[in-house]
Scaffold this motif. Structure first.
Motif, PDB file in Angstrom:
ATOM      1  N   VAL A 337     -48.075 -12.387  66.332  1.00 56.99           N
ATOM      2  CA  VAL A 337     -48.834 -13.660  66.207  1.00 56.99           C
ATOM      3  C   VAL A 337     -47.995 -14.787  66.793  1.00 56.99           C
ATOM      4  O   VAL A 337     -46.862 -14.831  66.597  1.00 56.99           O
ATOM      5  N   PRO A 338     -48.650 -16.005  67.098  1.00 49.80           N
ATOM      6  CA  PRO A 338     -47.786 -17.229  67.632  1.00 49.80           C
ATOM      7  C   PRO A 338     -46.977 -18.039  66.521  1.00 49.80           C
ATOM      8  O   PRO A 338     -45.936 -18.511  66.909  1.00 49.80           O
ATOM      9  N   GLU A 339     -47.685 -18.055  65.398  1.00 53.17           N
ATOM     10  CA  GLU A 339     -46.915 -18.949  64.292  1.00 53.17           C
ATOM     11  C   GLU A 339     -46.859 -18.132  62.755  1.00 53.17           C
ATOM     12  O   GLU A 339     -47.871 -17.192  62.724  1.00 53.17           O
ATOM     13  N   ILE A 340     -45.794 -18.540  62.251  1.00 48.99           N
ATOM     14  CA  ILE A 340     -45.529 -17.862  60.960  1.00 48.99           C
ATOM     15  C   ILE A 340     -46.618 -18.316  60.158  1.00 48.99           C
ATOM     16  O   ILE A 340     -47.036 -17.406  59.153  1.00 48.99           O
ATOM     17  N   GLY A 341     -47.322 -19.343  60.307  1.00 47.08           N
ATOM     18  CA  GLY A 341     -48.514 -19.720  59.360  1.00 47.08           C
ATOM     19  C   GLY A 341     -49.544 -18.836  59.612  1.00 47.08           C
ATOM     20  O   GLY A 341     -50.508 -18.610  58.791  1.00 47.08           O
ATOM     21  N   LEU A 342     -49.646 -18.088  60.814  1.00 51.38           N
ATOM     22  CA  LEU A 342     -50.837 -16.934  60.837  1.00 51.38           C
ATOM     23  C   LEU A 342     -50.446 -15.951  60.232  1.00 51.38           C
ATOM     24  O   LEU A 342     -51.513 -15.073  59.876  1.00 51.38           O
ATOM     25  N   THR A 343     -49.276 -15.457  59.747  1.00 53.98           N
ATOM     26  CA  THR A 343     -49.084 -14.158  59.217  1.00 53.98           C
ATOM     27  C   THR A 343     -49.704 -13.949  57.939  1.00 53.98           C
ATOM     28  O   THR A 343     -50.026 -12.898  57.638  1.00 53.98           O
TER      29      THR A 343
END
Length: 824
Positions: A337-343
């Motif tokens: 995924v592109p962002e830590i916030g998405l994980t």
């Protein structure tokens, strides 16, 4: 570190006498040659112990050789002391690292350091442990004195385990003794991180008494905090409690003194904290989802698949149902995924489906957590690894599927430090080496992926597989997009950053039972501060950019911050140039949107979701949880909001200022603007209520705005591809950016000029050299920057660029960025 059986090693000829290694030691450059003793067998990728100067250091075997380099004599070559770990890298994994180093023109050791957890080689200990079940009863009588000494020392250890250094001090000839025991299979050598000196502890908050409104010692705020804790189950980590309750440690200590709470330190393992989740089952799928799942299941090779699904079409459910049968077959899956916030949101969905077989790996974890996750992936058990860009190097064995969610996102490309790799490119190589499919999922595919999948890119070997999810689940219609011309708003006397249409939609938000997302592409309060008397602009002293105005809340003291180097200062009361008091801030950011909402809609509760409010660990999850649980009506944020968030209760999306995305000095500006605006629009109407999108702009006639309103991805891509082809920009050409930086403006200009003169004769006719020229932002973090851009045909082989900066002083840095996404 135990290496699972089945990881392959390269076959080494018996005649191998020497090995070239990478030494993990500060200042060590290039390859070093060592002799391989007759009793040792060394393979590429083995972790070795070698003498280096006066110390014993770790090294990685790069390639065994049968002929000593002509520059060395026998007496100059020292022997390998020991093989610490055999086959730490499988043959395919080692080949991947070499491919990354070769293509991105980066030293192999730098690539290895990128792939491994931080400090693994530098801080790890080589340890020796007994294998008691393999030893005969009278083992000592078969051993040499040195081996017997080592065995006796290990048997005296409570764990049967000692560091290599300790055994060297205890026994004469310990190296020969250790080798003897390992050869007999009575001991093994492995790598371990140093043991923490004491258990890790974390503060916890526990509700021990029911809150009572009759207790007049409780303030309304304290009562609210107690009720919030009660709704969360009454037991939270202190950091989580502070974020969820939006309170302070002093308030919690006061409640503890009154007997309502208990604060205590608890021992914790080094694992990222996860909420308790309810298991779910596969959901019913639409016909398009079923077709995609069946097509993926039928793949038996390293085919690249573009899963092109409109926002809200259920791409994640396709991922889940494609992975499930692979785990049953003993295979693993890698999800990027592109962002830590998405994980957090994605990980929760995967954990509900697959339980503890899900492993998370990204830079937001502590070093210990990343190391433990890395070790878990080495066990060889079937699992799902979810992570950001660096997780493309996750050491999973039996890899059955790789997924890049939101594959178009520029966060998958590393700009610095080297290697400047793109996770999508590395994932394609890895899928080929592992023989598994690669799924690229997006509602707005990158032009490179679109051209490669459809076979229209000049370098495409063969088209990939295109799978479409053209409809939202439950047959929900896409939200209508209303374009607001802000010039007309100004003519009508509306000077607010919120248009009349957006104000009307916000005013009915609560009564309609919905929530809203307001998007603006900048954080902070305002873009810059200028003096209205003399025109002076407040600039960063370390960068050639203006300072952004920050005002976290109405009563806070204004501050000025640089978004490039992090410099900050209080906003002065008067202009530093003319002492005029008339300083004014211009432009808008997330903080100004929040302030405007508080002034115009005091009944609406708002949260800010940008890099300023999500700096602390767990902040992404905490903010999204609060919003999902209805603790706020409006979520205001930057591009972090556009990346795959699924918030079904959002019925309104407002784009405050689209123009800031359209006019950036970059040939990819239109593509990025279309992707961001389409993605943020797709956050609306994902639940049972219909959604609407209000997009504010000063240029409604811009082709990107027109394409976003029409919600036609293919029409936009066709237009953009034709323009790229005319200019020979990717995917119709390729670029290489050479960045030269130094704190000395004269040195950097001279080095860039010299470098361009050196490069010009090396280039074939397929390449064009542009520059050298100052970077669009000349100075960042006290370093001056110059660029050299190489522009070539798709089929043109890369010129040799490794080691370009070796000839310049240490204060001059040269970085090579193959296939750059940003030219700033």
């Amino acid at each position: 570190m135990d290496i699972p059986p089945g990881q392959q090693r390269k076959n080494i000829a018996v005649t191998t006498t020497w090995v070239e290694v990478l030494v993990d030691c500060p200042g060590a450059q290039g390859l070093y040659t060592y002799q391989v003793p007759p009793e040792l067998t060394v393979a590429a990728g083995d972790i070795l112990s070698v003498p280096f100067g006066k110390q014993q250091v770790g090294a990685i075997a790069v390639r065994p050789i049968t002929t000593l380099p002509s520059t060395l004599t026998l007496d100059q070559v020292r022997p390998v002391a020991a093989v610490v770990n055999s086959g730490l890298f499988s043959s395919t994994y080692w080949h991947l690292l070499e491919q990354v180093a070769d293509y991105y023109q980066t030293p192999l050791m730098q690539v290895i350091r990128t792939a491994l957890p931080p400090g693994l080689l530098a801080r790890s200990q080589r340890r020796i442990r007994l294998i008691p079940d393999a030893m005969p009863p009278e083992a000592l009588q078969f051993l040499s004195p040195s081996a017997a000494c080592v065995l006796t020392a290990l048997q005296q250890s409570a764990e049967g385990d000692y560091t290599w250094q300790h055994l060297q001090r205890q026994c004469r000839g310990a190296s020969r003794g250790i080798h003897d025991l390992i050869q007999r299979g009575w001991a093994e050598s492995y790598i371990a991180l140093p043991t923490p000196p004491r258990p890790k502890q974390r503060q916890a908050v526990t509700l021990v008494a029911e809150p009572s409104r009759e207790d007049d010692t409780l303030t309304p705020r304290q009562l609210e905090v107690l009720h919030l804790l009660q709704r969360q189950g009454g037991d939270l980590w202190l950091q989580d409690a502070l974020q969820l309750c939006r309170t302070t440690s002093a308030t919690l200590r006061s409640l503890a003194a009154k007997g309502y709470l208990m604060l205590e330190a608890r021992e914790v393992l080094r694992q990222p904290q996860q909420p308790t989740l309810t298991a779910d089952r596969p959901k019913a799928v639409t016909p398009h989802q079923a077709t995609a799942i069946a097509a993926i299941a039928a793949l038996t090779d390293s085919r690249t698949v573009l899963l092109h699904g409109v926002t809200g079409s259920g791409k994640t459910e396709v991922y889940l149902q494609a992975i499930a049968p692979l785990l049953g077959q003993g295979k693993s899956a890698l999800v990027l995924v592109p962002e830590i916030g998405l994980t957090p949101q994605l990980t929760d969905r995967f954990r509900r489906r697959f339980g503890d077989r899900v492993c998370v790996y990204h830079s937001g974890l502590s070093e210990g957590e990343r190391y433990d996750a890395w070790r878990q992936m080495l066990t060889g058990k079937p699992q799902v690894a979810i992570g950001t860009r660096s997780a493309v190097f996750a050491p999973l064995s039996s890899l059955g599927l790789i997924i890049l969610d939101e594959e178009h996102d520029s966060s998958f490309k590393q700009d610095q430090p080297a290697p400047c790799y793109h996770a999508r490119t590395v994932a394609q190589w890895r899928a080929t080496l592992e023989g598994c499919p690669l799924i690229l999922g997006s509602a707005t595919p990158s032009l490179e992926t679109w051209a490669a999948i459809h076979g229209t890119a000049p370098q495409s070997a063969s088209p990939g597989l295109y799978l479409s999810l053209p409809e939202r689940i439950h047959a929900q219609p896409p939200p209508p997009i209303q374009i607001i011309d802000m010039r007309e708003e100004l003519r009508r006397g509306n000077r607010s950053i919120l248009s009349t249409a957006l104000q009307t939609a916000l005013s009915t938000l609560k009564t309609d039972g919905g929530q809203a997302i307001l998007f603006i592409h900048r954080r902070g309060h305002s873009s810059f501060v200028s003096c209205r008397a003399c025109g002076h602009v407040m600039m960063c002293p370390h960068c050639d950019v203006s300072l952004s105005h920050h005002l976290p809340h109405a009563s806070a003291r204004p501050t000025l911050r640089c978004h490039y180097c992090g410099y900050g200062q209080a906003q002065p009361d008067t202009c530093p140039a003319c002492q005029s008091p008339y300083l004014k801030h211009f432009g808008s950011g997330t903080q100004r949107v929040i302030q405007t909402l508080e002034e115009q809609f005091p009944d609406l509760r708002s949260l800010r979701f940008d890099s300023d409010t999500t700096r602390t660990k767990g902040a992404h999850r905490a903010l999204l949880t609060r919003f999902a649980q209805g603790e706020a009506d409006v979520l205001v944020g930057t591009q972090m909001l556009t990346k795959g968030l699924d918030l079904p209760q959002v019925t309104l999306v407002g784009v405050i200022a689209a123009d800031g995305l359209l006019y950036m000095a970059d040939y990819r500006a239109s593509e990025r603007a279309f992707q961001v605006l389409t993605q943020v629009a797709g956050r609306a109407g994902r639940g049972h209520q219909p959604g609407q999108v209000i997009l504010q702009t000063y240029t409604p006639e811009h082709p990107v705005i027109t394409a976003v309103k029409a919600q036609s991805v293919t029409d936009f891509i066709d237009l953009e591809l034709s323009q790229r082809e005319a200019l020979r920009y990717p995917p119709s050409g390729r670029l290489v950016l050479v960045r030269v930086t130094s704190p000395d403006p004269n040195a950097v200009e001279q080095a860039a000029t010299d470098l361009a003169e050196t490069l010009a004769p090396r280039l074939s006719e397929q390449w064009e050299l542009l520059g050298p020229a100052p970077a669009p932002i000349l100075r960042v973090a006290r370093r001056y920057r110059w660029h050299i851009l190489l522009k070539g045909d798709c089929a043109a082989p890369l010129p040799p660029l490794l080691g370009l900066g070796d000839r310049y002083p240490n204060h001059v840095s040269v970085t090579v960025d193959i296939d750059p996404l940003h030219l700033t």
